[in-house]
Design a protein around this motif. Structure first.
Motif, short mmCIF file in Angstrom:
data_model
loop_
_atom_site.label_atom_id
_atom_site.label_comp_id
_atom_site.label_asym_id
_atom_site.label_seq_id
_atom_site.Cartn_x
_atom_site.Cartn_y
_atom_site.Cartn_z
N SER B 40 -3.21 3.16 -5.04
CA SER B 40 -4.53 3.80 -5.00
C SER B 40 -5.23 3.51 -3.69
O SER B 40 -5.96 4.37 -3.16
CB SER B 40 -5.37 3.31 -6.17
N ILE B 41 -5.01 2.30 -3.16
CA ILE B 41 -5.61 1.98 -1.85
C ILE B 41 -5.02 2.88 -0.77
O ILE B 41 -5.73 3.38 0.11
CB ILE B 41 -5.40 0.49 -1.53
N GLU B 42 -3.69 3.13 -0.87
CA GLU B 42 -3.07 4.06 0.08
C GLU B 42 -3.70 5.44 -0.02
O GLU B 42 -3.91 6.13 0.98
CB GLU B 42 -1.56 4.16 -0.20
N LEU B 45 -6.98 5.43 1.81
CA LEU B 45 -6.77 5.46 3.26
C LEU B 45 -6.38 6.86 3.72
O LEU B 45 -6.83 7.34 4.76
CB LEU B 45 -5.69 4.46 3.66
N ASN B 46 -5.59 7.55 2.89
CA ASN B 46 -5.19 8.90 3.26
C ASN B 46 -6.34 9.87 3.22
O ASN B 46 -6.39 10.81 4.01
CB ASN B 46 -4.06 9.36 2.36
N VAL B 68 -6.25 8.11 13.32
CA VAL B 68 -5.33 8.26 12.20
C VAL B 68 -4.04 7.50 12.47
O VAL B 68 -3.50 6.85 11.57
CB VAL B 68 -5.04 9.75 11.95
N PHE B 69 -3.58 7.55 13.70
CA PHE B 69 -2.38 6.79 14.09
C PHE B 69 -2.57 5.30 13.80
O PHE B 69 -1.71 4.66 13.17
CB PHE B 69 -2.15 7.04 15.58
N ALA B 75 -2.17 0.58 7.57
CA ALA B 75 -1.87 0.77 6.16
C ALA B 75 -0.46 0.34 5.83
O ALA B 75 -0.21 -0.26 4.78
CB ALA B 75 -2.08 2.22 5.78
N ALA B 76 0.48 0.61 6.76
CA ALA B 76 1.85 0.19 6.51
C ALA B 76 1.95 -1.33 6.48
O ALA B 76 2.60 -1.91 5.59
CB ALA B 76 2.77 0.78 7.59
N ALA B 77 1.27 -2.01 7.43
CA ALA B 77 1.28 -3.47 7.44
C ALA B 77 0.65 -4.02 6.17
O ALA B 77 1.17 -4.98 5.56
CB ALA B 77 0.52 -3.98 8.67
#
Lengths: 194, 106
Positions: B40-42, B45-46, B68-69, B75-77
Motif C-alpha cells: 500500500s505504501i508503494e 508513492l506511485n 519521479v526517477f 521506493a525500491a530501497a
C-alpha cells in the motif's frame, strides 16, 4: 471541442483499471493476489505515464516496479508459509468504520478540490496556458524542453541534479548493506537461542 | 455535465492520483499483514509519481520527471529494507502480523 480524443479514452480506461486493481490489492485476503494486482496497477500506471509523454519514466516504471520490486515481493511471500493467514478484512468494527470514514473523507476532499478547481472560470489549467505562463516567467533559466525525450531528462539529471544523483547512489549502497545485515540476523532482532 | 468537462486536463490526473493515494492510506490503516502494508505504501508513492509526471507534462518542465526517477529509486530501497525487516520478524514469530512489530527493540 466535441468528442473525446484518443488521450482522453486512454486516460479513462487506464485510470479505471488502476483504481480497480488498487482496490483489489487492499481487499484480497491472500497477499499473493495482492501482489499480482499491484503488478497490474503498476503496469497500468506505466501506460498512463506513456500517455503523459514520459516515455523513459514509463519504461522505468514497468521494469523497476512491475518487474524488480514485484519480484522481490513475490519472492518474500514465497519464503513465508502464509496459508493460515485468515485475515478478516471486511469485519465490521467501530474502529474499522472510523478508518473507512476518515479515508472516505480524504478521498472526498481530493475529488471535491478537483471538481471545484475545474469550475473556476478563467483559471482552467491547460497545457497551453501553463506553458505560456512559463514563457513569460521571471525564472528565465528554465528553458522550454522536449519533455518526451530521454536526452533532456538525462541532461537535467546529470547537471542540475547531479548531487542528488550521487547521494541516491550512496543511499542505495546503505540499503543493500542494511537489508543484507537485517535478513542475516538470527531470530530477527532478538537474541534467542534456538 | 457537458462533454467539455470530460476532456482530460490536469485536474483529472490530480483527482485520479488522490483516489489512488486514498486507497493506499486505506490499505495501510485496515490491513494487518506487513507485506500488504508495504504494498500500500508503494501504491501511495506511485500516486505521487503520477502527480509529478502530470505536472511535468502540463507545465512542459522536465524537473518533475527527474523527481519521479528519485522517488522510484528510494521506493525500491525502502521496499528492500522493509522486506528484510519482515523476514526478520517472520523468523522470530512465524507470521508477519503488524502487531508483532511492537516487540521490536534492540
Amino acid at each position: 471541442m466535441a468528442g473525446l480524443n484518443i488521450e482522453d479514452v486512454l486516460f479513462y480506461a487506464f485510470g479505471a483499471g488502476t483504481v480497480l486493481s488498487a482496490v483489489l490489492v487492499v481487499f484480497f485476503a491472500n497477499p499473493i493476489y495482492s501482489a499480482l494486482f499491484l503488478a497490474l496497477a503498476m503496469s497500468m500506471l506505466g501506460a498512463l505515464f506513456f500517455v503523459l509523454e514520459a516515455y523513459f519514466i514509463s519504461v522505468a516504471q514497468i521494469t523497476v516496479y512491475a518487474g524488480a520490486v514485484m519480484v522481490l515481493f513475490v519472492m518474500v511471500l514465497m519464503l513465508f508459509d502464509l496459508k493460515n493467514e485468515g485475515e478478516d478484512i471486511l469485519k465490521v468494527s467501530p474502529l474499522g468504520l472510523i478508518k473507512l470514514l476518515a479515508v472516505g473523507l480524504l478521498c472526498g476532499f481530493f475529488i471535491g478540490t478537483g471538481w471545484v478547481a475545474s469550475k473556476i472560470p478563467g483559471k482552467v489549467i491547460s497545457e497551453t496556458s501553463m506553458a505560456s505562463d512559463q514563457q513569460t516567467a521571471i525564472n528565465k533559466d528554465v528553458q522550454p524542453v522536449d519533455i518526451g525525450s530521454t536526452v533532456s531528462l538525462s541532461r537535467q539529471l546529470f547537471s542540475k541534479y547531479v548531487f542528488a544523483f550521487e547521494a541516491v547512489s550512496i543511499l542505495l549502497l546503505v540499503a543493500i548493506v542494511g537489508s543484507v545485515a537485517l535478513a542475516r540476523s538470527k531470530g530477527g532482532t532478538h537474541h534467542v537461542s534456538r | 455535465m457537458s462533454l467539455d468537462n470530460l476532456h482530460v486536463g490536469i485536474n483529472h490526473y490530480l483527482v485520479l492520483s488522490g483516489i489512488l493515494f486514498s486507497i493506499g492510506v486505506l490499505g495501510v490503516l485496515i490491513r494487518k499483514n506487513a507485506i500488504v502494508i508495504l504494498m500500500s505504501i508503494e501504491l501511495m508513492l506511485n500516486a505521487v509519481n503520477l502527480d509529478f509526471v502530470a505536472f511535468a507534462k502540463f507545465s512542459q518542465n522536465i524537473d518533475g520527471q527527474v523527481m519521479v526517477f528519485f522517488v522510484m529509486t528510494i521506493a525500491a530501497a525502502e521496499a528492500a529494507v522493509g522486506l528484510a525487516i519482515a523476514i526478520a520478524v517472520y523468523k522470530r514469530f512465524q507470521e508477519v502480523n503488524i502487531s508483532r512489530f511492537e516487540n521490536l527493540k534492540g
